[in-house]
Structure formats: C-alpha cells, structure tokens
Design a protein around this motif. Sequence first.
Motif, PDB file in Angstrom:
ATOM      1  N   PRO A  74       0.790  -1.225   0.000  1.00  0.00           N
ATOM      2  CA  PRO A  74       0.000   0.000   0.000  1.00  0.00           C
ATOM      3  C   PRO A  74       0.829   1.285   0.000  1.00  0.00           C
ATOM      4  CG  PRO A  74       0.047  -0.941   2.192  1.00  0.00           C
ATOM      5  CD  PRO A  74       0.754  -1.915   1.284  1.00  0.00           C
ATOM      6  N   THR A  75       2.133   1.168   0.160  1.00  0.00           N
ATOM      7  CA  THR A  75       2.963   2.354   0.296  1.00  0.00           C
ATOM      8  C   THR A  75       3.754   2.688  -0.962  1.00  0.00           C
ATOM      9  OG1 THR A  75       3.226   1.818   2.627  1.00  0.00           O
ATOM     10  CG2 THR A  75       4.723   3.448   1.719  1.00  0.00           C
ATOM     11  N   TRP A  76       4.502   1.731  -1.476  1.00  0.00           N
ATOM     12  CA  TRP A  76       5.445   2.000  -2.559  1.00  0.00           C
ATOM     13  C   TRP A  76       4.787   1.989  -3.921  1.00  0.00           C
ATOM     14  CZ3 TRP A  76       9.427   3.938  -0.327  1.00  0.00           C
ATOM     15  CH2 TRP A  76       9.803   3.489   0.929  1.00  0.00           C
ATOM     16  N   TRP A  77       5.228   2.896  -4.771  1.00  0.00           N
ATOM     17  CA  TRP A  77       4.747   3.021  -6.146  1.00  0.00           C
ATOM     18  C   TRP A  77       5.795   2.377  -7.051  1.00  0.00           C
ATOM     19  CZ3 TRP A  77       5.436   8.401  -8.776  1.00  0.00           C
ATOM     20  CH2 TRP A  77       5.116   8.325 -10.126  1.00  0.00           C
ATOM     21  N   PRO A  78       5.613   1.092  -7.415  1.00  0.00           N
ATOM     22  CA  PRO A  78       6.663   0.350  -8.114  1.00  0.00           C
ATOM     23  C   PRO A  78       6.581   0.370  -9.644  1.00  0.00           C
ATOM     24  CG  PRO A  78       4.971  -1.156  -7.438  1.00  0.00           C
ATOM     25  CD  PRO A  78       4.526   0.221  -6.996  1.00  0.00           C
ATOM     26  N   THR A  79       5.734   1.186 -10.218  1.00  0.00           N
ATOM     27  CA  THR A  79       5.556   1.177 -11.669  1.00  0.00           C
ATOM     28  C   THR A  79       6.136   2.446 -12.288  1.00  0.00           C
ATOM     29  OG1 THR A  79       3.346   2.118 -11.396  1.00  0.00           O
ATOM     30  CG2 THR A  79       3.500  -0.270 -11.517  1.00  0.00           C
ATOM     31  N   LYS A  80       5.949   2.622 -13.594  1.00  0.00           N
ATOM     32  CA  LYS A  80       6.477   3.793 -14.304  1.00  0.00           C
ATOM     33  C   LYS A  80       5.904   5.063 -13.708  1.00  0.00           C
ATOM     34  CE  LYS A  80       7.800   1.728 -18.542  1.00  0.00           C
ATOM     35  NZ  LYS A  80       8.461   2.113 -19.713  1.00  0.00           N
ATOM     36  N   ALA A  81       6.591   6.121 -13.693  1.00  0.00           N
ATOM     37  CA  ALA A  81       7.828   6.451 -14.369  1.00  0.00           C
ATOM     38  C   ALA A  81       9.037   6.019 -13.544  1.00  0.00           C
ATOM     39  CB  ALA A  81       7.893   7.961 -14.606  1.00  0.00           C
ATOM     40  N   ASP A  82      10.171   5.873 -14.225  1.00  0.00           N
ATOM     41  CA  ASP A  82      11.400   5.492 -13.542  1.00  0.00           C
ATOM     42  C   ASP A  82      11.820   6.596 -12.576  1.00  0.00           C
ATOM     43  OD1 ASP A  82      11.301   3.343 -15.209  1.00  0.00           O
ATOM     44  OD2 ASP A  82      12.981   3.962 -16.471  1.00  0.00           O
ATOM     45  N   TRP A  83      12.353   6.190 -11.427  1.00  0.00           N
ATOM     46  CA  TRP A  83      12.736   7.158 -10.393  1.00  0.00           C
ATOM     47  C   TRP A  83      13.769   8.167 -10.891  1.00  0.00           C
ATOM     48  CZ3 TRP A  83      17.721   7.779  -8.816  1.00  0.00           C
ATOM     49  CH2 TRP A  83      18.617   6.770  -9.173  1.00  0.00           C
ATOM     50  N   ASP A  84      14.725   7.727 -11.722  1.00  0.00           N
ATOM     51  CA  ASP A  84      15.767   8.636 -12.185  1.00  0.00           C
ATOM     52  C   ASP A  84      15.222   9.684 -13.151  1.00  0.00           C
ATOM     53  OD1 ASP A  84      15.397   6.456 -13.930  1.00  0.00           O
ATOM     54  OD2 ASP A  84      17.400   6.660 -14.776  1.00  0.00           O
ATOM     55  N   ASN A  85      14.199   9.321 -13.929  1.00  0.00           N
ATOM     56  CA  ASN A  85      13.598  10.288 -14.846  1.00  0.00           C
ATOM     57  C   ASN A  85      12.748  11.313 -14.092  1.00  0.00           C
ATOM     58  OD1 ASN A  85      14.770   9.226 -17.149  1.00  0.00           O
ATOM     59  ND2 ASN A  85      13.124   7.766 -17.453  1.00  0.00           N
ATOM     60  N   ILE A  86      12.112  10.883 -13.007  1.00  0.00           N
ATOM     61  CA  ILE A  86      11.367  11.825 -12.167  1.00  0.00           C
ATOM     62  C   ILE A  86      12.356  12.809 -11.537  1.00  0.00           C
ATOM     63  CG2 ILE A  86       9.973  12.064 -10.084  1.00  0.00           C
ATOM     64  CD1 ILE A  86       8.768   9.291 -10.767  1.00  0.00           C
ATOM     65  N   GLY A  87      13.447  12.286 -10.999  1.00  0.00           N
ATOM     66  CA  GLY A  87      14.465  13.138 -10.384  1.00  0.00           C
ATOM     67  C   GLY A  87      15.096  14.107 -11.361  1.00  0.00           C
ATOM     68  N   LYS A  88      15.338  13.647 -12.585  1.00  0.00           N
ATOM     69  CA  LYS A  88      15.923  14.526 -13.604  1.00  0.00           C
ATOM     70  C   LYS A  88      14.983  15.677 -13.914  1.00  0.00           C
ATOM     71  CE  LYS A  88      18.231  14.802 -18.011  1.00  0.00           C
ATOM     72  NZ  LYS A  88      18.908  15.999 -17.549  1.00  0.00           N
ATOM     73  N   ASN A  89      13.698  15.388 -14.000  1.00  0.00           N
ATOM     74  CA  ASN A  89      12.722  16.439 -14.260  1.00  0.00           C
ATOM     75  C   ASN A  89      12.766  17.497 -13.161  1.00  0.00           C
ATOM     76  OD1 ASN A  89      10.938  17.251 -16.225  1.00  0.00           O
ATOM     77  ND2 ASN A  89       9.320  15.838 -15.654  1.00  0.00           N
ATOM     78  N   VAL A  90      12.850  17.057 -11.918  1.00  0.00           N
ATOM     79  CA  VAL A  90      12.897  17.991 -10.783  1.00  0.00           C
ATOM     80  C   VAL A  90      14.214  18.770 -10.791  1.00  0.00           C
ATOM     81  CG1 VAL A  90      12.924  18.176  -8.270  1.00  0.00           C
ATOM     82  CG2 VAL A  90      11.314  16.629  -9.375  1.00  0.00           C
ATOM     83  N   SER A  91      15.337  18.081 -10.971  1.00  0.00           N
ATOM     84  CA  SER A  91      16.632  18.779 -10.916  1.00  0.00           C
ATOM     85  C   SER A  91      16.788  19.773 -12.071  1.00  0.00           C
ATOM     86  CB  SER A  91      17.795  17.787 -10.887  1.00  0.00           C
ATOM     87  OG  SER A  91      17.865  17.040 -12.079  1.00  0.00           O
ATOM     88  N   ASP A  92      16.323  19.422 -13.264  1.00  0.00           N
ATOM     89  CA  ASP A  92      16.372  20.362 -14.392  1.00  0.00           C
ATOM     90  C   ASP A  92      15.533  21.600 -14.100  1.00  0.00           C
ATOM     91  OD1 ASP A  92      18.010  18.649 -15.803  1.00  0.00           O
ATOM     92  OD2 ASP A  92      16.476  18.029 -17.248  1.00  0.00           O
ATOM     93  N   THR A  93      14.385  21.409 -13.469  1.00  0.00           N
ATOM     94  CA  THR A  93      13.508  22.537 -13.153  1.00  0.00           C
ATOM     95  C   THR A  93      14.122  23.408 -12.062  1.00  0.00           C
ATOM     96  OG1 THR A  93      11.606  21.176 -13.772  1.00  0.00           O
ATOM     97  CG2 THR A  93      11.138  23.194 -12.561  1.00  0.00           C
TER      98      THR A  93
END
Length: 120
Positions: A74-93
């Motif tokens: 019930p806690t973890w979101w194990p599907t797409k999007a990949d964690w590194d792509n989410i992080g890249k979006n945040v760091s670029d912003t």
Amino acid sequence: MKFEFVLPMEPEGWQRARGGFKRVKDPGTRAWQAQAAFYIKKAWGKQAAMDGPVRLTYFAVQRRPASSKKSADPTWWPTKADWDNIGKNVSDTLEACGVVTNDSRIADARCVKLWGPTGC
C-alpha cells in the motif's frame, strides 16, 4: 541551507528528447516543468542560487490507479515512471528556476515513489 517546497501536481518522468540532431524537449516534459517552475519560484523567491554540493530528496506521490492490485504494497509506487527520470525532471527545473547554479551541483539525490490519496 534547507529549502522545502510542495508541488501539488502529479509527478512525471523526464521524457527523452526527440528530433534527431535537433534537441527538442518533449511537450509533456516542457509542460510539467513550466507548471513545477511556478510553484518552485514562488517558494524560492529572489534568493541567490545554491552552488553545491546540494542534497535533493523528492517524494513523488502518485494516486493509486483503480486498476492496481489491492494486495500490492500500500505504500510504494513500483511502476512507471522510472525514479531517475522523475528526479531529472525535478533537478532540471530547479536549475531553470535559479535554485541551483547547475544541476551537476546535486551531489546526493533521492527520489521516493509513493502511493497517495491525492497525487500531491
């Protein structure tokens, strides 16, 4: 220095650039970053950019789809999007908003993908 902010929006992974030799940012990525920039700039104000090393922790909270298995964790979101792509979006912003001088200054990064009731 500690900087905390909330992005009241669904997390989205950075999409690979398209266009062959011409680097064209994906329209979905561009739209997400523009919306995120609004909230980040509002929280950051007119402070000088951090010039590293920077630690980044991003809690990506996604609404659980109705189609997901209820027996799954019930806690973890194990599907797409990949964690590194989410992080890249945040760091670029963060870089585009002037929070960090360059996203290469982020020396320690963590993206925690969680299910949540509202997606924000």
